[in-house]
Design a protein around this motif. Structure first.
Motif, short mmCIF file in Angstrom:
data_model
loop_
_atom_site.label_atom_id
_atom_site.label_comp_id
_atom_site.label_asym_id
_atom_site.label_seq_id
_atom_site.Cartn_x
_atom_site.Cartn_y
_atom_site.Cartn_z
N VAL A 4 83.48 93.88 85.94
CA VAL A 4 84.56 93.99 85.69
C VAL A 4 85.70 93.55 86.54
O VAL A 4 85.39 93.87 87.72
CB VAL A 4 85.12 95.58 85.05
N PRO A 5 86.65 92.96 86.11
CA PRO A 5 87.83 92.51 87.15
C PRO A 5 88.50 93.72 87.58
O PRO A 5 88.68 94.91 86.99
CB PRO A 5 88.54 91.59 86.22
N ASP A 6 88.68 93.75 88.84
CA ASP A 6 89.76 94.79 89.57
C ASP A 6 90.78 94.00 90.25
O ASP A 6 90.78 93.86 91.46
CB ASP A 6 88.68 95.45 90.60
N ALA A 19 80.90 88.67 80.82
CA ALA A 19 82.00 88.21 80.05
C ALA A 19 83.45 89.00 80.07
O ALA A 19 84.27 88.24 80.15
CB ALA A 19 81.55 88.65 78.52
N PRO A 20 83.42 90.11 80.69
CA PRO A 20 84.76 90.60 80.89
C PRO A 20 85.50 89.94 81.98
O PRO A 20 86.65 89.81 81.96
CB PRO A 20 84.70 92.13 81.38
N ASP A 45 86.49 86.62 80.27
CA ASP A 45 87.76 86.83 79.34
C ASP A 45 89.17 87.11 80.32
O ASP A 45 90.33 86.44 80.02
CB ASP A 45 87.53 88.07 78.56
N TYR A 46 88.97 87.78 81.39
CA TYR A 46 90.15 88.05 82.25
C TYR A 46 90.48 86.58 82.86
O TYR A 46 91.90 86.43 82.93
CB TYR A 46 89.95 89.05 83.22
N LEU A 47 89.62 85.84 83.40
CA LEU A 47 90.10 84.35 83.91
C LEU A 47 90.79 83.65 82.95
O LEU A 47 91.62 83.01 83.17
CB LEU A 47 88.86 83.81 84.58
N ASP A 48 90.12 83.61 81.84
CA ASP A 48 90.71 82.73 80.58
C ASP A 48 92.16 83.29 80.22
O ASP A 48 93.06 82.53 80.12
CB ASP A 48 89.77 82.79 79.26
N SER A 49 92.46 84.57 80.20
CA SER A 49 93.53 85.17 79.96
C SER A 49 94.85 84.91 80.95
O SER A 49 95.97 84.73 80.96
CB SER A 49 93.77 86.64 79.72
#
Length: 104
Positions: free
Chosen positions: A48-50, A91-92, A95-99
């Protein structure tokens, strides 16, 4: 026997430096995205991104680019860097990088 300090040709930087788990290049800590082992929305183990770099536990750093993310996934670098034996979903972070790509 005591070790002698041998001065290096390059002076130490005055800011924290980390290594990207994707491309393995060194960069300033504030240029990289910290990721940790956690769980996704379904409760499954995931990377998960932090972005605030405040989550507890071991973290790894990654350039916030699709290229470095894909390299890290292909090299299975997240599991090694976070010292997790089981497979983690990345995947999280994707998704974070795409957003973040479309933010002004």
């Amino acid at each position: 026997m005591a070790r002698e300090h041998i001065p290096s040709a390059c002076p130490e930087p005055s800011f924290p430096v980390r290594t990207c788990v994707g491309c393995r290049a060194r960069a300033a800590k504030d240029e990289l995205l910290r990721v940790t082992a956690g769980s996704d929305a379904h409760g499954q183990p995931a990377v998960v991104p932090d972005p605030t770099a405040t989550a507890p536990g071991r973290g790894a750093h990654l350039h916030p680019t699709a290229e470095c993310f894909e390299l890290a996934v292909r090299r299975k670098a997240f599991g090694r860097a976070l010292r997790v034996a089981t497979g983690l979903s990345s995947a999280p972070v994707g998704d974070y990088l795409d957003s973040q790509k479309y933010q002004p």
